[in-house]
Write a protein that holds these residues in place. Sequence first.
Motif, PDB file in Angstrom:
ATOM      1  N   THR A 261       0.819  -1.217   0.000  1.00 23.34           N
ATOM      2  CA  THR A 261       0.000   0.000   0.000  1.00 23.34           C
ATOM      3  C   THR A 261       0.857   1.273   0.000  1.00 23.34           C
ATOM      4  OG1 THR A 261      -0.155   0.259   2.407  1.00 23.34           O
ATOM      5  CG2 THR A 261      -1.726  -1.235   1.373  1.00 23.34           C
ATOM      6  N   MET A 262       2.153   1.121  -0.190  1.00 23.83           N
ATOM      7  CA  MET A 262       3.134   2.227  -0.229  1.00 23.83           C
ATOM      8  C   MET A 262       3.426   2.791   1.164  1.00 23.83           C
ATOM      9  SD  MET A 262       3.932   2.206  -3.285  1.00 23.83           S
ATOM     10  CE  MET A 262       3.246   0.674  -3.900  1.00 23.83           C
ATOM     11  N   ARG A 263       3.101   2.013   2.184  1.00 26.08           N
ATOM     12  CA  ARG A 263       3.378   2.449   3.548  1.00 26.08           C
ATOM     13  C   ARG A 263       4.771   1.977   3.941  1.00 26.08           C
ATOM     14  NH1 ARG A 263      -0.729   2.260   8.603  1.00 26.08           N
ATOM     15  NH2 ARG A 263      -0.945   0.057   8.252  1.00 26.08           N
ATOM     16  N   MET A 299      -1.247   6.849  -6.623  1.00 24.16           N
ATOM     17  CA  MET A 299      -2.672   6.470  -6.513  1.00 24.16           C
ATOM     18  C   MET A 299      -2.865   5.441  -5.400  1.00 24.16           C
ATOM     19  SD  MET A 299      -4.327   6.377 -10.275  1.00 24.16           S
ATOM     20  CE  MET A 299      -3.012   5.770 -11.277  1.00 24.16           C
ATOM     21  N   GLN A 300      -1.913   4.486  -5.320  1.00 24.93           N
ATOM     22  CA  GLN A 300      -2.031   3.474  -4.269  1.00 24.93           C
ATOM     23  C   GLN A 300      -1.848   4.114  -2.892  1.00 24.93           C
ATOM     24  OE1 GLN A 300      -2.622  -0.322  -4.119  1.00 24.93           O
ATOM     25  NE2 GLN A 300      -3.197   0.908  -2.356  1.00 24.93           N
ATOM     26  N   ALA A 301      -0.852   5.005  -2.777  1.00 20.32           N
ATOM     27  CA  ALA A 301      -0.592   5.636  -1.474  1.00 20.32           C
ATOM     28  C   ALA A 301      -1.788   6.465  -1.026  1.00 20.32           C
ATOM     29  CB  ALA A 301       0.657   6.506  -1.553  1.00 20.32           C
ATOM     30  N   THR A 302      -2.354   7.267  -1.935  1.00 22.09           N
ATOM     31  CA  THR A 302      -3.475   8.125  -1.532  1.00 22.09           C
ATOM     32  C   THR A 302      -4.708   7.281  -1.202  1.00 22.09           C
ATOM     33  OG1 THR A 302      -3.916   8.529  -3.858  1.00 22.09           O
ATOM     34  CG2 THR A 302      -2.807  10.260  -2.705  1.00 22.09           C
ATOM     35  N   ALA A 303      -4.928   6.214  -1.985  1.00 26.30           N
ATOM     36  CA  ALA A 303      -6.085   5.339  -1.701  1.00 26.30           C
ATOM     37  C   ALA A 303      -5.936   4.733  -0.304  1.00 26.30           C
ATOM     38  CB  ALA A 303      -6.179   4.239  -2.750  1.00 26.30           C
ATOM     39  N   ALA A 304      -4.712   4.334   0.033  1.00 25.92           N
ATOM     40  CA  ALA A 304      -4.485   3.705   1.341  1.00 25.92           C
ATOM     41  C   ALA A 304      -4.637   4.727   2.473  1.00 25.92           C
ATOM     42  CB  ALA A 304      -3.089   3.083   1.379  1.00 25.92           C
ATOM     43  N   VAL A 314      -8.799  -0.904   2.442  1.00 28.48           N
ATOM     44  CA  VAL A 314      -7.798  -0.313   1.537  1.00 28.48           C
ATOM     45  C   VAL A 314      -7.919  -0.957   0.153  1.00 28.48           C
ATOM     46  CG1 VAL A 314      -5.329   0.000   1.106  1.00 28.48           C
ATOM     47  CG2 VAL A 314      -6.214   0.124   3.454  1.00 28.48           C
ATOM     48  N   PRO A 315      -8.228  -0.153  -0.890  1.00 29.74           N
ATOM     49  CA  PRO A 315      -8.317  -0.743  -2.229  1.00 29.74           C
ATOM     50  C   PRO A 315      -6.931  -1.030  -2.807  1.00 29.74           C
ATOM     51  CG  PRO A 315      -8.953   1.586  -2.266  1.00 29.74           C
ATOM     52  CD  PRO A 315      -8.487   1.283  -0.885  1.00 29.74           C
ATOM     53  N   THR A 316      -6.889  -1.901  -3.795  1.00 28.64           N
ATOM     54  CA  THR A 316      -5.607  -2.235  -4.426  1.00 28.64           C
ATOM     55  C   THR A 316      -5.542  -1.594  -5.807  1.00 28.64           C
ATOM     56  OG1 THR A 316      -5.635  -4.327  -3.282  1.00 28.64           O
ATOM     57  CG2 THR A 316      -4.135  -4.162  -5.136  1.00 28.64           C
TER      58      THR A 316
END
Length: 396
Positions: A261-263, A299-304, A314-316
């Motif tokens: 999730t880019m965390r 996009m992944q980071a902001t979605a998470a 959390v969407p993928t």
Amino acid sequence: MKHRIVILGAGYAGAFAAGNLARRLAPADTEVTVVNAAPHFVERMRLHQLAIGQDVKFRNLADVFAGTGVRLRLARVTGVDPERKTVAVTGEDGDGELAYDTLLYALGSSVADHGVPGVAEYAFDVTGRSSALRLRERLAYLGEGAAVLVVGEGLTGIETATEFAESRPDLSVALAARGELGAWLSPKARRHLRRAFDRLGVSVHEHTGIEAVEPTRAIAADGRSIPADVTVWSAGFAVHPIAAASGLEVAETGQILVDRTMRSLSHPDVYAAGDCAYAIGENGRPLPMSCASAGFTNMQATAAIIARLTGSEVPTVGLKYYGNHISLGRRDAIFQMVDGDVLSKSWYLGGRPAAWFKTGVLKGAGFGIAHPTFGMPKRKRRLATEPDRAGVRAAA
Ligand SMILES: Cc1cc2nc3c(=O)[nH]c(=O)nc-3n(C[C@H](O)[C@H](O)[C@H](O)COP(=O)(O)OP(=O)(O)OC[C@H]3O[C@@H](n4cnc5c(N)ncnc54)[C@H](O)[C@@H]3O)c2cc1C
């Protein structure tokens, strides 16, 4: 007290992320601040065009974020303290500190000199606006027949050599390649590339690693001296050492180690996106530093971030690299698709259609930056209470 989201860097990854977060989270309980050293958005994909004298416009970040709810802080980031959750900055108003609750680190990359002697002193590069402008000034002074050597056979090296040769046919442009030119392309695309180099008169020194740069020449590993009134160093990108120095867990490259999730693996309040994230794609390999990767990862980071703050799942976002799109001047290009193992497929698109396609991609990215909230859902989401967020954490 509002939840403070601080985004470091307003490049392809950071600018989109800032717009997205401000659009989708309610300002009543969230504050989105983006910190950037320069006052304008730099379209890095056009910096070789800027260097050779073409007219490239830079959008003012203040205009880009006007009316979006994003706070812009023009300052250079000098450090991050992930234990105290602060960022050290320096700007026109002196040194300062910003506190965050959630941090998105998106400081991009700059030139990798690989410690080669003379690169820092004598070589030029196109990885940042100021270095591209310095090169532009130098090239403007070069007379007919002056030698320009581009070092590196990666995408940036190829784009730079062909752009320079097309725009300035009076110069003698050469490219030094460690291996064979375009060895990673499909056979048909490789032939296309060689034809383009021949047509534009770019000479190629293959199997030539450059081991030193001097004011008017470059020295190859085998001792050969290659004349160069200007050497353009295009041998890769390196990330800023701030992440490693801050105690965030990083890869050997200095990129921040992140989960799907880019965390950050070491600090759960920190996310990374773009060139500075060591993100693993669907194929199990690190995503290459590229504008496309900056898109997927932000996009992944902001979605998470949104999901975790609002207490939803959390969407993928797909993390797939489809191919390389290489411009060969303004009228020619190669679009090479790759497979899951990042090996070139036999099919490629070349010539004017590929050049139009690439122009469309650049325009699309430019439009996206100028309208960072375009197409985002308008619904402003309120933050979840801590017990709700804890529930999502437990379920994840
Ligand atoms: C000439 C050239 C051509 C390219 N062509 C392509 C291409 O065709 N396709 C492709 O996919 N990729 C291409 N790339 C690569 C692509 O530009 C990068 O991968 C992309 O810019 C990465 O986005 P990012 O947001 O991570 O970083 P960046 O776009 O570099 O943004 C980082 C931001 O952080 C700011 N910043 C940096 N340090 C600090 C600091 N200490 N304090 C405050 N702010 C700071 C910078 O000013 C910048 O605004 C090209 C690159 C170059 C140089």
